[in-house]
Design an enzyme around this catalytic site. Sequence first.
Site, PDB file in Angstrom:
ATOM      1  N   LYS A  74      73.759  32.622   3.252  1.00  0.00           N
ATOM      2  CA  LYS A  74      73.774  33.844   2.250  1.00  0.00           C
ATOM      3  C   LYS A  74      72.783  34.376   2.121  1.00  0.00           C
ATOM      4  CE  LYS A  74      78.261  31.614   0.357  1.00  0.00           C
ATOM      5  NZ  LYS A  74      78.930  30.014   1.186  1.00  0.00           N
ATOM      6  N   ASP A 122      72.930  20.776   1.832  1.00  0.00           N
ATOM      7  CA  ASP A 122      73.365  21.959   1.921  1.00  0.00           C
ATOM      8  C   ASP A 122      73.600  22.899   0.855  1.00  0.00           C
ATOM      9  OD1 ASP A 122      75.428  24.226   2.640  1.00  0.00           O
ATOM     10  OD2 ASP A 122      76.573  23.495   3.214  1.00  0.00           O
ATOM     11  N   PHE A 133      82.706  21.405   0.375  1.00  0.00           N
ATOM     12  CA  PHE A 133      82.465  22.681   1.806  1.00  0.00           C
ATOM     13  C   PHE A 133      80.758  23.441   2.614  1.00  0.00           C
ATOM     14  CE2 PHE A 133      82.342  26.913   2.874  1.00  0.00           C
ATOM     15  CZ  PHE A 133      83.930  27.433   3.286  1.00  0.00           C
TER      16      PHE A 133
HETATM   17  C1  LIG Z   1      79.496  29.299   2.480  1.00  0.00           C
HETATM   18  C2  LIG Z   1      79.065  28.332   2.877  1.00  0.00           C
HETATM   19  C3  LIG Z   1      79.314  27.610   4.082  1.00  0.00           C
HETATM   20  C4  LIG Z   1      79.509  28.653   5.267  1.00  0.00           C
HETATM   21  O1  LIG Z   1      79.170  29.773   5.413  1.00  0.00           O
HETATM   22  P1  LIG Z   1      79.435  30.647   5.791  1.00  0.00           P
HETATM   23  O2  LIG Z   1      78.959  32.224   6.394  1.00  0.00           O
HETATM   24  O3  LIG Z   1      80.973  31.517   5.550  1.00  0.00           O
HETATM   25  O4  LIG Z   1      79.766  30.560   7.127  1.00  0.00           O
HETATM   26  C5  LIG Z   1      78.008  26.884   3.920  1.00  0.00           C
HETATM   27  N1  LIG Z   1      77.999  25.852   2.932  1.00  0.00           N
HETATM   28  C6  LIG Z   1      78.383  26.086   1.632  1.00  0.00           C
HETATM   29  C7  LIG Z   1      77.646  25.023   0.473  1.00  0.00           C
HETATM   30  C8  LIG Z   1      78.823  27.605   1.670  1.00  0.00           C
HETATM   31  O5  LIG Z   1      78.741  27.744   0.438  1.00  0.00           O
END
Ligand SMILES: *Cc1c(COP(=O)(O)O)cnc(C)c1O
Length: 388
Positions: free
Chosen positions: A242, A213, A128
């Site tokens: 986040k 990420d 993700f």
């Molecule tokens: C939440 C998340 C995203 C996307 O972040 P948004 O602020 O919702 O666009 C990307 N990578 C990871 C690992 C995430 O947990």
Amino acid sequence: MSSLTKNYNRRKISFKKGSGSFLYTNNGRKYLDFVQGIAVNSLGHANPYLVNAINKQAKKLWHVSNAFVIPEGEKLAKRLTKKTFADFVMFQNSGTEATEAAVKVARRYFYSIGKPFKNRILCVKNSFHGRTLAAIFASGSKKMTEGFGPKVDGFDHFEFGDHQSLKKAITKKTAAIMVEPIMGEGGIKVIPDWCLRELRKICNKKKILLILDEVQCGIGRTGKFFAFEHAKVKPDIVPIAKGIGGGFPIGAVLMTKKVGLCMKPGSHGSTFGGNPLAMSVGNAVLDQLFKKGFLKNVKNISDYLHFELNKIKNEYPKIIKEIRGVGLLVGLQLFGDQTKFIKKLTDNNLLTIRAGENVIRILPPLNVRKIEIDQAIKIIKKVCKEIK
Ligand SMILES: *Cc1c(COP(=O)(O)O)cnc(C)c1O
């Protein structure tokens, strides 16, 4: 009927206010919130220090264009580079913008050294990285990409844990490998430290970049500032979001000097990214996170949480399959579907959220108190008993 699109399956609860680890509904019901906006409210709800910081800045200056110097952003970037592997920071507004910008930086780097053919990014299948077109095709999950074609090209995939398919998938066109050190949405699947180190070695050997990420697992969540620090590896590019905003939307891409020098005036931009209001909140979050003993405390309290959860697992080996995760990024994997379990937790005033592979995510704020953990453990035990 709601005028919002139906792209969320929302629980029928709304809240009037929050405080620390708790949320309060209009009719006075109090929930222990171990979702915290999905690892976003790193310091809990309505943290007085953050409230003060945002109020102070709001009275002075909210927004100016990136055509001007923004001292609050200079300061936040400086602090992030001082504490981490990075030499440069590029601010965005969300995680998906950060991951997509990370991909842009990787491509631009190879373009800048005369190798524009190196432009493909190798990702874990069903990972993700967010919801923009590029990010969903980077994630490569059918659920997210269905109906959103044509396919955004430039992403290749390997299966989590399949080292052979990973090595095979690297070609002359590969620019970078992008992975989550701990897959969040995918079910709190941790890449073992030795694997991360091996990934680094492969990238060095093949002269490609390593993008980690840390949008969900970073910013103190695992007891270190970045999750990859446990493995003592050094990435080239790291998207974050986040937790860094403590509830205010902030995204950023951190990168080494080697890579960052490829970003020339006009090569990337963001209207809102790095605005004074966001940057002040980011600085306030770091004020707390960088306090002596803060991360140590995350480790101590999370050790306690893992210990207690494993005790429950041993007591109910037919319900709970595995306790996953590191620090306060915790997954409770069930043998079956987790919907009913999550509902029962909610009925008992504990909020949690699902992830892939029958996992229930438990994401307390980083400053959670021991008595709050005890309360959650008691509720989880009660629900196990009811379900049995
Ligand atoms: C939440 C998340 C995203 C996307 O972040 P948004 O602020 O919702 O666009 C990307 N990578 C990871 C690992 C995430 O947990």
